[in-house]
Design an enzyme around this catalytic site. Structure first.
Site, PDB file in Angstrom:
ATOM      1  N   LEU A   1       0.838  -1.205   0.000  1.00 56.07           N
ATOM      2  CA  LEU A   1       0.000   0.000   0.000  1.00 56.07           C
ATOM      3  C   LEU A   1       0.869   1.251   0.000  1.00 56.07           C
ATOM      4  O   LEU A   1       0.625   2.187  -0.750  1.00 56.07           O
ATOM      5  CB  LEU A   1      -0.936  -0.009   1.225  1.00 56.07           C
ATOM      6  CG  LEU A   1      -1.959   1.129   1.232  1.00 56.07           C
ATOM      7  CD1 LEU A   1      -2.906   1.017   0.043  1.00 56.07           C
ATOM      8  CD2 LEU A   1      -2.746   1.159   2.532  1.00 56.07           C
ATOM      9  N   LYS A   2       1.897   1.235   0.835  1.00 58.21           N
ATOM     10  CA  LYS A   2       2.823   2.379   0.886  1.00 58.21           C
ATOM     11  C   LYS A   2       3.405   2.627  -0.505  1.00 58.21           C
ATOM     12  O   LYS A   2       3.425   3.754  -0.999  1.00 58.21           O
ATOM     13  CB  LYS A   2       3.924   2.074   1.891  1.00 58.21           C
ATOM     14  CG  LYS A   2       5.048   3.101   1.937  1.00 58.21           C
ATOM     15  CD  LYS A   2       6.219   2.571   2.778  1.00 58.21           C
ATOM     16  CE  LYS A   2       7.429   3.456   2.670  1.00 58.21           C
ATOM     17  NZ  LYS A   2       7.279   4.716   3.413  1.00 58.21           N
TER      18      LYS A   2
ATOM     19  N   GLY B   1      21.691  18.695  18.479  1.00 60.74           N
ATOM     20  CA  GLY B   1      22.448  17.451  18.342  1.00 60.74           C
ATOM     21  C   GLY B   1      22.725  17.038  16.922  1.00 60.74           C
ATOM     22  O   GLY B   1      23.868  16.979  16.490  1.00 60.74           O
TER      23      GLY B   1
ATOM     24  N   TRP C   1       9.366   4.854  22.416  1.00 62.14           N
ATOM     25  CA  TRP C   1       9.448   4.566  20.985  1.00 62.14           C
ATOM     26  C   TRP C   1       9.913   3.135  20.709  1.00 62.14           C
ATOM     27  O   TRP C   1      10.468   2.829  19.658  1.00 62.14           O
ATOM     28  CB  TRP C   1      10.346   5.612  20.295  1.00 62.14           C
ATOM     29  CG  TRP C   1       9.744   6.992  20.391  1.00 62.14           C
ATOM     30  CD1 TRP C   1       8.454   7.298  20.755  1.00 62.14           C
ATOM     31  CD2 TRP C   1      10.382   8.244  20.117  1.00 62.14           C
ATOM     32  NE1 TRP C   1       8.264   8.653  20.723  1.00 62.14           N
ATOM     33  CE2 TRP C   1       9.429   9.271  20.332  1.00 62.14           C
ATOM     34  CE3 TRP C   1      11.671   8.611  19.719  1.00 62.14           C
ATOM     35  CZ2 TRP C   1       9.718  10.622  20.169  1.00 62.14           C
ATOM     36  CZ3 TRP C   1      11.955   9.957  19.540  1.00 62.14           C
ATOM     37  CH2 TRP C   1      10.986  10.957  19.760  1.00 62.14           C
TER      38      TRP C   1
ATOM     39  N   ASP D   1      18.390  13.444  25.831  1.00 63.70           N
ATOM     40  CA  ASP D   1      17.129  13.878  25.206  1.00 63.70           C
ATOM     41  C   ASP D   1      15.932  13.119  25.763  1.00 63.70           C
ATOM     42  O   ASP D   1      15.956  11.893  25.849  1.00 63.70           O
ATOM     43  CB  ASP D   1      17.187  13.602  23.684  1.00 63.70           C
ATOM     44  CG  ASP D   1      18.184  14.493  22.966  1.00 63.70           C
ATOM     45  OD1 ASP D   1      18.339  15.654  23.389  1.00 63.70           O
ATOM     46  OD2 ASP D   1      18.800  14.020  21.997  1.00 63.70           O
TER      47      ASP D   1
ATOM     48  N   HIS E   1      10.996  22.748  11.747  1.00 59.31           N
ATOM     49  CA  HIS E   1      10.061  21.928  10.980  1.00 59.31           C
ATOM     50  C   HIS E   1       9.732  22.582   9.642  1.00 59.31           C
ATOM     51  O   HIS E   1       9.041  21.999   8.819  1.00 59.31           O
ATOM     52  CB  HIS E   1       8.792  21.676  11.787  1.00 59.31           C
ATOM     53  CG  HIS E   1       9.081  20.972  13.078  1.00 59.31           C
ATOM     54  ND1 HIS E   1       9.557  19.683  13.116  1.00 59.31           N
ATOM     55  CD2 HIS E   1       9.030  21.384  14.355  1.00 59.31           C
ATOM     56  CE1 HIS E   1       9.764  19.329  14.374  1.00 59.31           C
ATOM     57  NE2 HIS E   1       9.457  20.350  15.150  1.00 59.31           N
TER      58      HIS E   1
HETATM   59  N1  GLN Z   1      19.494  15.002  19.693  1.00 57.20           N
HETATM   60  C1  GLN Z   1      18.425  14.679  18.809  1.00 57.20           C
HETATM   61  C2  GLN Z   1      18.650  15.364  17.463  1.00 57.20           C
HETATM   62  O1  GLN Z   1      19.119  16.443  17.439  1.00 57.20           O
HETATM   63  C3  GLN Z   1      17.087  15.087  19.357  1.00 57.20           C
HETATM   64  C4  GLN Z   1      15.950  14.704  18.452  1.00 57.20           C
HETATM   65  C5  GLN Z   1      14.579  14.929  19.023  1.00 57.20           C
HETATM   66  O2  GLN Z   1      14.388  15.706  19.908  1.00 57.20           O
HETATM   67  N2  GLN Z   1      13.605  14.264  18.525  1.00 57.20           N
HETATM   68  O3  GLN Z   1      18.320  14.846  16.424  1.00 57.20           O
END
Ligand code: GLN
Ligand code: ZN
Length: 772
Positions: free
Chosen positions: A26-27, A447, A576, A614, A709
């Site tokens: 499907l993807k 990071g 996750w 993180d 983003h």
């Molecule tokens: N240290 C990770 C990065 O910079 C943090 C990613 C995240 O917060 N999802 O990619």
């Protein structure tokens, strides 16, 4: 009905099945369609084929009633938006011109039109598209997809049950459309929405549906009396219709609480409840209302979200208790099987001993069928399955993989002092200032740096054997050198190595920890055509050797500026991954925390003065019920401190969070006792800085000034303006300058320009500070 006849009538069902197909057909078809390589006809044909295969698979496995309407080209909440005709104004022309392209425009946006917002589906890692409603929303029924799939399944000889998002959950998941007052309550549209559901139900009945399932998972969250009233009204109205199929109202992901008596009293024919983790509360509430006489009870005893074999005997005992409480008891998964991968038997690289403990969708389906058979015909009829199940559970319980004495001795010996830094923040900060010698408003990043095509090629080359490990590591070291030299040139104060060696921030560590398992085919839908393969916390966790030290040390060897060590925190590692179900989450978190604590210690010993752990998932893992928040936050914050508290006062601990609003967990953030936190804040204009200040947050913080983003490059003036806003809440000696999140999804061009602007902004605003 007696409990004996209730047992004899037991049927098996599921609420939904993995959509993508065994080879992610499907993807591939959808992405091919987007690129113009697959025609609309070919895409719809692939979809129909996949549905047919899924139903046949379910029926062959012994599932009596199959779901329809759970299939989706992108998301079932978006499908509901189409079903009820709540197409946002800005997408109407596209939908009218071509329903399929219009659908994808709502999901993904186009050059000119923004998509619907996406957010997490309850506490899963699946994301849905948020309905946008307002006082002017007009609903109209468009049942074509539901009717089409029902008709297909009937034609194939199945007993289908259409599954729809229920009206109350649909409204509770919605938000005010752009331009509508923020305090608009979508639930006020209920009376307008119910006639549309009534019309859909009549059409489904006419098309041959005997039962229809209405999903109301929003009712497992804390609900106000007004919201419970709305639920009562909705199901009184829908139940009161004469031209309708029988109604099954489904709840999952937690216990129904106050909503249980409401639905038990409603004039509907069936209720589906989650009897996995919240079994005790649902059982108690069910008994308190005198059961569901005259109704069908669908018992979700097989966990639809974990990947572990069911304890069949325990499930049979639960089902046995339920038999006295309803007219008919059916066996089901606790939720749609959408949240688990397709088939554990495909995992050829996993130790066969462990494969026995795993149940993905196919295995869970078999368990459900077995339980229904056992309920209807007695346990003798499933003696073989029970014996195999008992053996699998025993092998898991006794395995050295799940019971590593060294790990257990260590977690058993944890003291309060292990999770507390030796000096309070106020004293540590003095030591850190002296050691680091940073200016006010120090600049840093989160990071990762851009994951370039060269890096992806290098990883592919390594996998394909075109280069060896030494060759691969050479390329990684070269990338690190470039990232360091760029940061030095740009004038960043605290550097990072850029994380080029990491494919994924959880998987990278999971691959190096004992007890953690990677799968080959364990894909689950995250959103749309994006599928992820969460690793499995299968056993006791330990760290055979350092995981990151050589990369950080290499980076540090190239510069005199401090290089931050970068680790993923224990809460995010759990959030996750697929977690264990045979011990409390807090125990698993503690094991991961100790492994990470060793890494922190090794980084410190190698001379790393700043270490970031993180925890982007800290907020999203918050339990659905408020009553469970305190228990979760206690182990979550403790495991973070266990990871970070072994260091010297002069070693600065950072943390990072994103993807959420943090106003309601500032106390927990404070309890982490990190020296510095960086947070996503650019889009909300430093909202989080004000929230931290309002709470009296005493530590250093870097609310993000670059929204990573978006491909937009923030100007230096824009970043400076955000910093000045930040300074109103956080004093200069505690304010950091950084982007919202890591840069791995960005290109180098934007990264260069944006970071240069960030440094310029920091310099400008430093110049404006009163001389101290
Ligand atoms: N240290 C990770 C990065 O910079 C943090 C990613 C995240 O917060 N999802 O990619
Ligand atoms: Zn982030």
């Amino acid at each position: 009905m007696t409990s004996k006849s209730a047992a004899a009538a037991a049927r098996s069902t599921v609420y939904g099945y993995p959509r993508q197909g065994q080879n992610r057909e499907l993807k591939k078809a959808i992405e091919g369609y987007w690129k113009g390589r697959v025609t609309a006809d070919a895409l719809t044909a692939t979809a129909a084929e996949l549905r047919e295969r899924n139903w046949r698979e379910l029926a062959d496995a012994g599932i009596d009633e199959v779901p329809t309407g759970d299939f989706s080209y992108y998301d079932h909440v978006l499908d509901t938006t189409v079903l009820v005709g709540a197409i946002p104004e800005r997408h109407r022309a596209a939908v009218a011109a071509d329903p399929l392209d219009g659908y994808f425009a709502m999901a993904r946006g186009t050059q000119d039109v923004a998509p619907l917002e996406m957010t997490k589906w309850f506490d899963t890692n699946y994301h849905y598209l948020v309905p946008e409603l307002g006082p002017d929303t007009v609903f109209s029924a468009d049942p074509a997809k539901q009717i089409g799939e029902l008709t297909e399944a009937l034609a194939l000889g199945h007993t289908p049950r259409p599954v729809l998002v229920g009206p109350v959950t649909y409204l509770l998941l919605a938000k005010p459309a752009p331009g509508v007052a923020a305090d608009f309550d979508p639930l006020t549209l209920l009376d307008r929405l119910l006639p549309v559901y009534a019309s859909v139900l009549a059409d489904l009945r006419a098309a041959g549906a005997e039962w229809v399932q209405l999903d109301e998972p929003a009712l497992v969250q804390d609900r106000t009396p007004a919201e419970l009233n709305a639920a009562a009204r909705a199901y009184r109205d829908l139940g009161g219709l004469t031209d309708r199929p029988r109604l099954l109202v489904a709840s999952y992901f937690d216990q129904l609480g106050e909503a249980l008596p409401v639905l038990a009293k409603a004039p509907v024919e069936g209720l589906a409840l989650d009897f996995t983790e919240s079994a005790a509360v649902n059982l108690e509430k069910l008994a308190a209302v005198g059961g569901l006489p005259g109704k069908r009870l669908v018992a979700g005893v097989v966990n639809g979200r974990n990947i572990w074999v069911n304890d069949l005997e325990k499930s049979l005992a639960t089902l046995g208790t339920l038999l006295g409480l309803a007219d008919r008891v059916d066996v089901a998964s606790s939720s749609s099987l959408l949240h688990v991968p397709l088939d554990a038997a495909l995992e050829r690289d996993v130790d066969p001993q462990i494969v026995r403990w795993l149940a993905f969708a196919r295995q869970k389906t078999a368990e459900i069928a077995t339980l229904a058979k056992g309920l209807a015909r007695g346990t003798d009829a499933i003696a073989g399955e029970l014996a195999a199940n008992r053996a699998a559970l025993a092998s898991r319980a006794a395995s050295p993989i799940t019971r590593d004495p060294a790990v257990r001795a260590r977690t058993g010996a944890i003291t309060d002092a292990d999770a507390r830094r030796a000096q309070p923040y106020g004293e540590r900060t003095v030591a850190q200032r002296t050691r680091l010698g940073l200016p006010y408003l120090p600049t840093t990043t989160i990071g990762s740096f851009p994951q370039t095509d060269e890096l992806r090629v290098a990883r592919a080359d390594l996998r394909a054997g075109r280069i060896d490990t030494a060759g691969y590591e050479e390329r990684i070291r070269a990338e690190i050198a470039e990232v360091i030299s760029f940061q030095e040139k740009t004038g960043i104060d605290v550097l990072v190595h850029g994380e080029p060696e990491r494919n994924d921030m959880v998987q990278y560590f999971a691959e190096q920890l004992t007890g953690y398992l990677a799968t080959q085919h364990g894909w689950v839908q995250s959103y749309g055509t994006r599928y992820v393969r969460p690793p499995v916390l299968a056993g006791d966790i330990s760290r055979p050797e350092p995981m990151t030290v050589r990369w950080t040390s290499h980076a540090q060897s190239l510069t005199d500026k401090p290089v931050k060590g970068m680790l993923t925190g224990p809460v995010t590692m759990l959030a996750w991954s697929f977690v264990r179900d045979d011990q409390p989450l807090g125990d698993t978190a503690r094991q991961v925390a100790l492994a990470l604590r060793d890494e922190v210690g090794d980084l410190e010993a190698a001379g790393t003065a700043v270490i970031q752990v993180d925890e982007p998932a800290l907020r999203e893992t918050l339990p659905l019920r408020t009553a469970d928040h305190a228990g979760y936050l206690a182990w979550a914050t403790e495991s973070f401190r266990l990871t970070t508290s072994g260091v010297q006062p002069g070693t600065q601990i950072h943390t990072h969070m994103c993807y959420a609003e943090f106003g309601d967990i500032v106390q927990a953030i404070d309890d982490l006792d990190a020296d510095v936190i960086s947070l996503e804040a650019a889009r909300s204009h430093m909202q989080v800085a004000r929230e931290l200040a309002a709470h009296g947050y005493p530590r250093e913080a870097g609310p993000g000034v670059w929204d990573i983003h978006s491909p937009r490059v923030p100007s230096a003036e824009e970043a400076a303006a955000l910093l000045r806003t930040g300074l109103k809440a956080i004093p200069a000696e505690r304010l950091w300058v950084n982007p919202d999140c890591g840069l791995k999804t960005r290109g180098w061009a934007e990264t260069r320009a944006s970071l240069e602007n960030l440094v310029a902004a920091a310099r400008t605003v430093r110049g404006e500070l009163p001389a101290s």
